[in-house]
Motif scaffolding. Sequence first.
Motif, PDB file in Angstrom:
ATOM      1  N   UNK A   1       0.938   2.194 -11.288  1.00  9.49           N
ATOM      2  CA  UNK A   1       1.132   0.954 -10.556  1.00  9.49           C
ATOM      3  C   UNK A   1       0.548  -0.202 -11.337  1.00  9.49           C
ATOM      4  N   UNK A   2       0.029  -1.164 -10.615  1.00  3.94           N
ATOM      5  CA  UNK A   2      -0.494  -2.390 -11.209  1.00  3.94           C
ATOM      6  C   UNK A   2      -1.942  -2.601 -10.795  1.00  3.94           C
TER       7      UNK A   2
ATOM      8  N   UNK B   1      13.282   8.380  -4.723  1.00  4.41           N
ATOM      9  CA  UNK B   1      12.869   9.783  -4.620  1.00  4.41           C
ATOM     10  C   UNK B   1      11.403  10.004  -4.300  1.00  4.41           C
ATOM     11  N   UNK B   2      10.597   8.963  -4.312  1.00  2.99           N
ATOM     12  CA  UNK B   2       9.154   9.147  -4.169  1.00  2.99           C
ATOM     13  C   UNK B   2       8.554   8.258  -3.091  1.00  2.99           C
ATOM     14  N   UNK B   3       7.372   8.666  -2.675  1.00  2.00           N
ATOM     15  CA  UNK B   3       6.510   7.831  -1.844  1.00  2.00           C
ATOM     16  C   UNK B   3       5.311   7.478  -2.714  1.00  2.00           C
ATOM     17  N   UNK B   4       5.093   6.190  -2.893  1.00  2.58           N
ATOM     18  CA  UNK B   4       3.970   5.681  -3.682  1.00  2.58           C
ATOM     19  C   UNK B   4       2.970   5.099  -2.692  1.00  2.58           C
ATOM     20  N   UNK B   5       1.795   5.704  -2.615  1.00  2.00           N
ATOM     21  CA  UNK B   5       0.800   5.220  -1.665  1.00  2.00           C
ATOM     22  C   UNK B   5      -0.513   4.969  -2.387  1.00  2.00           C
TER      23      UNK B   5
ATOM     24  N   UNK C   1       0.820  -1.215   0.000  1.00  2.00           N
ATOM     25  CA  UNK C   1       0.000   0.000   0.000  1.00  2.00           C
ATOM     26  C   UNK C   1       0.851   1.260   0.000  1.00  2.00           C
ATOM     27  N   UNK C   2       2.043   1.188   0.593  1.00  2.00           N
ATOM     28  CA  UNK C   2       2.991   2.293   0.558  1.00  2.00           C
ATOM     29  C   UNK C   2       4.354   1.720   0.186  1.00  2.00           C
ATOM     30  N   UNK C   3       4.923   2.272  -0.865  1.00  2.00           N
ATOM     31  CA  UNK C   3       6.234   1.843  -1.331  1.00  2.00           C
ATOM     32  C   UNK C   3       7.100   3.094  -1.461  1.00  2.00           C
TER      33      UNK C   3
ATOM     34  N   UNK D   1      -3.474   1.014  -8.090  1.00  3.63           N
ATOM     35  CA  UNK D   1      -2.657   2.164  -8.466  1.00  3.63           C
ATOM     36  C   UNK D   1      -2.304   2.999  -7.250  1.00  3.63           C
ATOM     37  N   UNK D   2      -1.131   3.603  -7.352  1.00  2.00           N
ATOM     38  CA  UNK D   2      -0.621   4.492  -6.315  1.00  2.00           C
ATOM     39  C   UNK D   2      -0.730   5.945  -6.750  1.00  2.00           C
TER      40      UNK D   2
END
Length: 163
Positions: free
Chosen positions: A80-81, A8-12, A2-4, A64-65
Amino acid sequence: MEVVRTERMVLSRVRPEDLEAVHEIHSDPRTNVHSSAGPTVDMEASLVMLDLWLADWAERGIGYWAARLPERPQVLGIGGLRYAPLEGEDVLHLYYRFRPTAWGHGYATELARAALRVGRGLGTVVALIGDGNEPSRRVAEKAGLHRERPIRYGGVPSDLYVA
């Protein structure tokens, strides 16, 4: 998943609060140059899209994030996927779309690589790239996907890329 965090980024995972950003990104004609559907025309259409993505997380545990820089609230992009049917098989569709102000910084490639790491072992990961979409093609190839074959997807000539 759920959070990656990437370099350089935070994907949530997308949230209902991301609706305005989803609409801004998907209604911008510049982000839709290669989209057969064209820009999202109204907030209602963006809400339908976001609701679908929220359901992916609730029902499938993947989706998707919203991509952000650490400590910054603005959503740079969405990607995302998500599971999608392709020729009778349920595959993981890799998607990425970023604000024009985020283009040229490698964020889409960074997100795509993170998605491939998350998707490893969960199923076949594919990207469907429309004819002439060279920026998306470069992202897919830099992330490690290879062109398998031409395909018509949604009635549009495309290339099937596979991880």
